[in-house]
Design an enzyme around this catalytic site. Structure first.
Site, PDB file in Angstrom:
ATOM      1  CG  HIS A  16      -0.570   0.317   2.514  1.00 51.02           C
ATOM      2  ND1 HIS A  16      -1.211   1.021   3.641  1.00 51.02           N
ATOM      3  CD2 HIS A  16       0.728   0.308   3.189  1.00 51.02           C
ATOM      4  CE1 HIS A  16      -0.450   1.237   4.627  1.00 51.02           C
ATOM      5  NE2 HIS A  16       0.886   0.521   4.489  1.00 51.02           N
ATOM      6  CB  CYS A  26       3.501   5.810   5.243  1.00 53.54           C
ATOM      7  SG  CYS A  26       4.120   5.249   6.478  1.00 53.54           S
ATOM      8  CG  HIS A  61       5.412   1.019   2.676  1.00 56.56           C
ATOM      9  ND1 HIS A  61       4.679   2.263   2.034  1.00 56.56           N
ATOM     10  CD2 HIS A  61       5.103   0.547   3.539  1.00 56.56           C
ATOM     11  CE1 HIS A  61       3.822   2.291   3.200  1.00 56.56           C
ATOM     12  NE2 HIS A  61       4.065   1.385   4.080  1.00 56.56           N
ATOM     13  CG  HIS A  68       2.946  -2.999   6.328  1.00 51.06           C
ATOM     14  ND1 HIS A  68       4.034  -2.624   7.220  1.00 51.06           N
ATOM     15  CD2 HIS A  68       2.424  -1.828   6.121  1.00 51.06           C
ATOM     16  CE1 HIS A  68       4.103  -1.356   7.069  1.00 51.06           C
ATOM     17  NE2 HIS A  68       3.094  -0.937   6.438  1.00 51.06           N
ATOM     18  CG  ASP A  83      -2.482 -13.610   1.157  1.00 50.18           C
ATOM     19  OD1 ASP A  83      -1.664 -12.820   1.804  1.00 50.18           O
ATOM     20  OD2 ASP A  83      -2.230 -14.544   0.850  1.00 50.18           O
ATOM     21  CG  HIS A  84       0.602 -12.637  -1.989  1.00 49.10           C
ATOM     22  ND1 HIS A  84       0.280 -13.312  -0.939  1.00 49.10           N
ATOM     23  CD2 HIS A  84       1.883 -12.907  -2.126  1.00 49.10           C
ATOM     24  CE1 HIS A  84       1.252 -14.016  -0.306  1.00 49.10           C
ATOM     25  NE2 HIS A  84       2.414 -13.650  -1.268  1.00 49.10           N
ATOM     26  CD  GLU A 139       0.662  -0.020   8.889  1.00 50.84           C
ATOM     27  OE1 GLU A 139       0.015   0.510   8.035  1.00 50.84           O
ATOM     28  OE2 GLU A 139       1.315   0.701   9.609  1.00 50.84           O
TER      29      GLU A 139
END
Lengths: 138, 138, 138, 138, 138, 138
Positions: free
Chosen positions: D14, D33, D39, D41, D79-80, D127
């Protein structure tokens, strides 16, 4: 209403000891925690703020600000210190995790509660992985 | 050949400080770790034994024995103590995690190496979640 | 008002199984947890007490006492046991984590609530790192 | 009344970025950010359901059902993925952890609240190990 | 000989994708990791140095120096970045954890191996809690 | 040469018990682990493969393949089972963690060692957070 939490860390020495009690009574009540030459811990500190996300940023509070605040006002005062001897706001108090959590609340609440959309909600303080306290301000 | 590990735990105070150096030099070299009034840690200790399982029990070493041995010979000496002042085998040594791991090896190796089928293999010592040392005896 | 938590640990076998149901129905409802020959877990138990710190000690409750109480009254009964067969207070009950947490509450509440300044607040019981329950007594 | 929690996991990219702001303002407000190329998490998601155990099963809710529900309705979507670009229910919203937790609540609450004996109680979303949010639905 | 380890942390986006392959082949080989719009992780980096403690300090290497070195040379380059697009030393390479660990070794080894008493021993890199790689330099 | 590790998980019941010994001797040697009605654990299994990254993919081994292999060949056989009664490859063996790790090696090594660029390197098996074994195949 969202609860947002930031974890910070410090190491410190302390002992549980009342100077108005004999060594025997201190040892009887506090056991190994009364060791005259101190012992210490890695403390994990979780600070939880409660509020509504800002419409522009999606943030309850800026985590960079919150982290900096905790480091400057709390961690700087406690990290690599002796809780009984080196920390002004603990002088004359029992250096228990309970008391330390309440003092951290007193420091952080006025800094956080100035924001219109959020309030300090909880201080959670781990003394060891097996012992921790929580304080909600009252 | 199997490697078996047991984790134990102790809390202690220490400081990194050479009495033959000035306060200024101690602080310059050791930083916050030189705080005159000590600081402390929750130490996690992992003791690894290497050997062949006993045909009768399937054990490299009896974990109840290993745990009791570590507690009696090491944890009892270190838990809720000051590493610089209270621990005979650390007196006169820098209270670094490196030195502490080597001293723990010296205590445990002769107790474990009497068994025909196993030897002490490694001491792993966490000072914080982010800093740890390992010692393999040489 | 401070919330203080102590973590203890036990290992146990159990199965989810109703003797008044067929094997097929047990398997349909409880899946792998109905394995006839049992399975088991490392349970992590967090006991939270709520109260006001004692002015003399700074303690809500003496952690040495709390740890000893949990070990004697709960861990001794459950550790290295079969929850369906070996534990008197679970006999005839489904050996679910929910029911176990409620039974632990019933054991600890009267022991803790005798103190004037604190009450049992929460039982938190991890069956695995991914599954846990909390019970607050009502 | 029992609180039962299931932990699931997803990885996502994100950035915190408002298209109606300049790059400079985005960087000033969101710092690292706001990195233009994203980037990411490893997110840990804890879903807590509150209810009374079913007399037949001892369950507040079937954990196999709860795990499958979270995986199908939430983890599959996240996810991913890129939270800003790939996730329909996040389009046009700030990809903050606060907003993500509230959207997950909106997805799961109607699926869980159809059961007579339990309700969705809390979404807790990590996060990083040091930053997490909790949302209780109001 | 002591092995000393320091843990640091960074967050990054990446995808596993070969531009010389079709989208279909990328997806077939890399599965969800080939998501066109990236995904991301919290990476935990453990750097292990092997050496003999300095007689003056008891240190294999100064942990403050080691932490600062890793932060300046590695974490600064990777934190809140896109491993495929933003990181000069990863350009043109598969952004796998294996390759990233080997590149981190190349950066840190010459900085650490200038010291007479210690050498870089291992890079351990966690992509998730369940997947990690280790590289010992050959 | 890179070492790549995948973590998987299973829950199982077992007891340490030799049928050719009396109950008294079993209890004397194995203590609480000899409880007649079993006990159990959450086992964490770490499988480490050693090899050179494939030039096309940057992978030592495909983690999706490795995870599926461990789940199908090992976890399916052990999860929610009784190690003494339900697991063909453990029948007639002491259900110690040492023996279980060696049996897991025997299952996985031939499946992994068919690849030209990698070999099974280590099985690490946690019985509890405080007890684990490692086996390197000889």
């Amino acid at each position: 209403m969202i609860y947002l939490t930031r974890k910070e860390h410090f190491n410190a020495a302390h002992k549980l000891w009342r100077p108005d009690w004999s060594a025997e009574k201190n040892e009887e009540v506090f056991g190994k925690c009364a060791n005259a030459n101190w012992h210490g811990h890695n403390f994990d500190l979780y600070v939880t703020v409660k509020g509504t996300p800002d419409p522009d940023t999606g943030f309850v509070i800026d985590l960079k600000f919150l982290s900096k605040l905790i480091k400057e006002k709390v961690v700087e005062e406690l990290d690599h210190k002796n809780l009984n001897m080196d920390v002004p706001f603990m002088l004359g108090k029992m250096a228990s995790t309970e008391n330390l959590a309440m003092e951290i609340w007193k420091i952080l609440a006025p800094e956080i509660n100035v924001f219109p959309n959020c309030k300090l909600y909880k201080i959670k303080l781990y003394e060891t992985e097996r012992n921790f306290v929580e304080y909600l301000g009252e």
